[in-house]
Design a protein around this motif. Structure first.
Motif, short mmCIF file in Angstrom:
data_model
loop_
_atom_site.label_atom_id
_atom_site.label_comp_id
_atom_site.label_asym_id
_atom_site.label_seq_id
_atom_site.Cartn_x
_atom_site.Cartn_y
_atom_site.Cartn_z
N TYR A 30 0.83 -1.21 0.00
CA TYR A 30 0.00 0.00 0.00
C TYR A 30 0.87 1.26 0.00
O TYR A 30 0.53 2.26 -0.64
N ASN A 31 1.97 1.19 0.72
CA ASN A 31 2.87 2.35 0.77
C ASN A 31 3.78 2.45 -0.45
O ASN A 31 4.34 3.51 -0.72
N LEU A 32 3.95 1.36 -1.18
CA LEU A 32 4.81 1.36 -2.37
C LEU A 32 4.07 1.79 -3.63
O LEU A 32 4.62 2.49 -4.48
N ILE A 33 2.82 1.34 -3.76
CA ILE A 33 2.06 1.58 -5.00
C ILE A 33 1.43 2.96 -4.96
O ILE A 33 0.70 3.30 -4.03
N GLN A 34 1.69 3.75 -6.01
CA GLN A 34 1.19 5.13 -6.06
C GLN A 34 0.47 5.38 -7.37
O GLN A 34 0.62 4.64 -8.35
N GLU A 35 -0.30 6.44 -7.39
CA GLU A 35 -1.03 6.82 -8.59
C GLU A 35 -0.04 7.05 -9.74
O GLU A 35 0.97 7.73 -9.58
N GLY A 36 -0.32 6.44 -10.90
CA GLY A 36 0.56 6.58 -12.06
C GLY A 36 1.47 5.39 -12.26
O GLY A 36 2.01 5.18 -13.36
N ASP A 37 1.69 4.58 -11.20
CA ASP A 37 2.50 3.36 -11.35
C ASP A 37 1.74 2.34 -12.20
O ASP A 37 0.52 2.40 -12.34
N ALA A 334 5.90 10.85 9.06
CA ALA A 334 4.87 9.82 8.91
C ALA A 334 4.86 9.27 7.49
O ALA A 334 5.04 10.02 6.53
N ASP A 335 4.63 7.96 7.38
CA ASP A 335 4.61 7.34 6.05
C ASP A 335 3.47 7.89 5.18
O ASP A 335 3.52 7.83 3.96
N GLU A 336 2.45 8.47 5.82
CA GLU A 336 1.32 9.03 5.10
C GLU A 336 1.75 10.12 4.12
O GLU A 336 1.16 10.28 3.04
N LEU A 337 2.79 10.87 4.47
CA LEU A 337 3.26 11.97 3.61
C LEU A 337 3.82 11.44 2.30
O LEU A 337 3.77 12.14 1.28
N PHE A 338 4.36 10.22 2.30
CA PHE A 338 4.93 9.66 1.07
C PHE A 338 3.86 9.04 0.18
O PHE A 338 4.15 8.63 -0.94
N ARG A 339 2.62 8.98 0.67
CA ARG A 339 1.52 8.47 -0.16
C ARG A 339 0.77 9.59 -0.86
O ARG A 339 -0.28 9.36 -1.47
N SER A 340 1.31 10.79 -0.80
CA SER A 340 0.66 11.94 -1.42
C SER A 340 0.53 11.72 -2.93
O SER A 340 1.45 11.25 -3.60
N SER A 341 -0.66 12.06 -3.47
CA SER A 341 -0.87 11.94 -4.93
C SER A 341 -0.15 13.06 -5.67
O SER A 341 0.00 12.99 -6.89
N ASP A 342 0.29 14.07 -4.94
CA ASP A 342 1.05 15.18 -5.53
C ASP A 342 2.52 14.77 -5.63
O ASP A 342 3.22 14.65 -4.62
N LYS A 348 9.54 16.29 -2.55
CA LYS A 348 10.07 17.23 -1.55
C LYS A 348 10.42 16.50 -0.26
O LYS A 348 11.49 16.71 0.32
N TYR A 349 9.52 15.58 0.17
CA TYR A 349 9.77 14.84 1.40
C TYR A 349 10.90 13.83 1.24
O TYR A 349 11.69 13.61 2.16
N VAL A 350 10.98 13.21 0.06
CA VAL A 350 12.08 12.27 -0.20
C VAL A 350 13.42 13.00 -0.17
O VAL A 350 14.40 12.53 0.42
N ALA A 351 13.45 14.20 -0.79
CA ALA A 351 14.68 15.01 -0.80
C ALA A 351 15.07 15.42 0.62
O ALA A 351 16.26 15.44 0.97
N LEU A 352 14.07 15.73 1.45
CA LEU A 352 14.33 16.12 2.84
C LEU A 352 14.96 14.95 3.60
O LEU A 352 15.94 15.12 4.33
N VAL A 353 14.40 13.74 3.42
CA VAL A 353 14.94 12.54 4.07
C VAL A 353 16.39 12.31 3.64
O VAL A 353 17.27 12.05 4.47
N ASP A 354 16.64 12.40 2.33
CA ASP A 354 18.00 12.20 1.81
C ASP A 354 18.97 13.24 2.36
O ASP A 354 20.12 12.92 2.68
N ASP A 355 18.50 14.48 2.46
CA ASP A 355 19.35 15.56 2.95
C ASP A 355 19.73 15.35 4.42
O ASP A 355 20.90 15.52 4.80
#
Length: 423
Positions: A30-37, A334-342, A348-355
């Motif tokens: 559920y956390n891996l599959i996103q809109e557009g995949d 929260a993992d909910e932020l990575f499920r954003s359809s935007d 932005k959140y992935v870049a923040l985690v990497d940074d």
């Protein structure tokens, strides 16, 4: 979860084929599959054929379909039970359902039985392969795949959160809190001069919880079993368990006695599991587990917010400012932020985690299927514990001054360019 296949290009595009095995694996998908995949998985379609005489015949066939995802719905497993002791039966039957994951979208790959572009819903099932194709596999998604495929992962703690006449039997794993069964048994109040009815009600309650525990909690494979309650119910329940185990010669339960921990909570509600995880007794046993670490750090954040607020920041904009200054020691997200359809928001959140990781900070991704994750979601879903104090107002003033200076330089450059063109 088993990883069946993987092919990802240097630019991050590619696929991963996974085989889910339990409810927690469904949560990972559920956390891996996103809109557009694009998702490829087994499906069942009902086909209707018409003969030359005009008669129709329908049959259900199994086939593999590839969809371009438009919607993902996760339904957690539920198991509930209510024991009604007004009747003579004191036992209760639990109805258990496994977690389900529904993927909706348009068919994106030709199939002999389904037209391209037709809408369909895939119901993902355990032990059936699922291929996920993405244009960009980011670090958070790849990290989740690796984490999901670790051998031996599973439930680590069993818990009974109880009050007088009520109990919730739970299993806690790295990413989920599963309520295996809820129990409610009416317990009459003590009357002046007589407590017979009350004692019988309590006896029925303990007996029901004990029976449910043996059915629902795999205590032999768990690291710890927690009995939690506001008063002395946990102690009485503990005594009843081992009196019954001795009476019935239940050797496996008697051997697991050292796994039992009794923890005081302020409530008999499941939310009090947050208190359980940060209690010293449980923290000592669970110090190496991910969800215990999350509970401890969230508790530390709230204490810091009360006593040292310059080192406790929350909210997307403020946390980003702290990251830009290299001030984040621990990022709580929260993992909910990575499920954003935007897509832009997610990146932005992935870049923040990497940074944060590149600067040596710790990143804790909270599951919204745990109580601690739900608490974090109520606090915007993102927070940070800083390595040194920063005043939000001062930082915002500095940012504003920097933007104004940049704007002045830009206007000055445009003015000079205009003068040069006129000359």
């Amino acid at each position: 979860m088993k990883r069946v296949g993987k092919h990802i290009d240097k630019d991050g595009a590619g696929y991963v084929t996974l085989r889910p095995e339990d409810d927690e694996d469904m949560w990972h998908l559920y956390n891996l599959i996103q809109e557009g995949d694009h998702v490829r998985a087994p499906a069942i379609r009902r086909l209707v054929t018409t003969s030359s005489t005009g008669s129709t015949d329908s049959q259900r066939i199994r086939l593999n379909l590839t969809l371009q995802v438009t919607n993902v719905v996760f339904a957690p497993s539920t198991a509930s039970s209510t024991a009604n002791t007004n009747s003579s039966a004191s036992g209760s039957a639990a109805q258990e359902m496994t977690a389900t994951l529904h993927i909706s979208g348009r068919v994106s790959q030709e199939n002999a039985h389904v037209k391209m572009g037709a809408y369909h819903t895939l119901d993902l099932e355990p032990n059936r392969d699922v291929r996920i194709v993405k244009e960009q596999w980011d670090s958070v998604s790849l990290g989740r795949v690796e984490e999901a495929c670790v051998e031996g992962r599973g439930a680590e703690i069993g818990a009974i959160v109880c009050g007088e006449g009520t109990a919730a039997l739970c299993l806690l794993s790295e990413h989920m809190t599963v309520i295996r069964q809820r129990i409610e048994v009416p317990v009459p109040r003590k009357r002046m001069g007589s407590s017979t009815m009350h004692d019988k009600g309590i006896e029925r309650f303990y007996s029901t919880v004990y029976s449910a525990f043996l059915r629902q909690i795999p205590f032999q494979s768990l690291r710890a079993i927690v009995l939690a309650s506001p008063g002395f119910v946990k102690d009485s329940l503990y005594d009843y368990f081992f009196q019954e185990a001795s009476r019935t010669n239940n050797k496996p339960l008697l051997q697991a006695r050292n796994k039992f921990l009794r923890v005081h909570t302020t409530s008999s509600h499941v939310h009090s599991l947050v208190e359980v995880l940060k209690s010293p007794e449980v923290a000592t046993q669970m110090k190496e587990t991910k969800f215990a670490r999350e509970g401890i750090m969230l508790d530390k954040f709230f204490k810091m917010l009360a006593n040292d607020e310059l080192r406790a920041w929350y909210g997307p904009d403020h946390v980003q400012l702290a990251s830009d200054r290299g001030a984040i020691g621990t990022l709580l997200i929260a993992d909910e932020l990575f499920r954003s359809s935007d897509v832009v928001q997610r990146k932005k959140y992935v870049a923040l985690v990497d940074d944060v990781r590149s600067k040596g900070g710790e990143v804790l991704i909270f599951s919204s299927m745990h109580e601690s994750g739900q608490q974090l979601n109520q606090l915007t879903g993102i927070a940070a514990i800083l390595t040194f104090p920063l005043d939000v107002e001062v930082v915002e003033a500095e940012e504003k001054a920097a933007r104004e200076e940049e704007e002045e330089k830009r206007l000055e450059a445009e003015h000079e360019a205009g003068l040069a063109a006129g000359a």
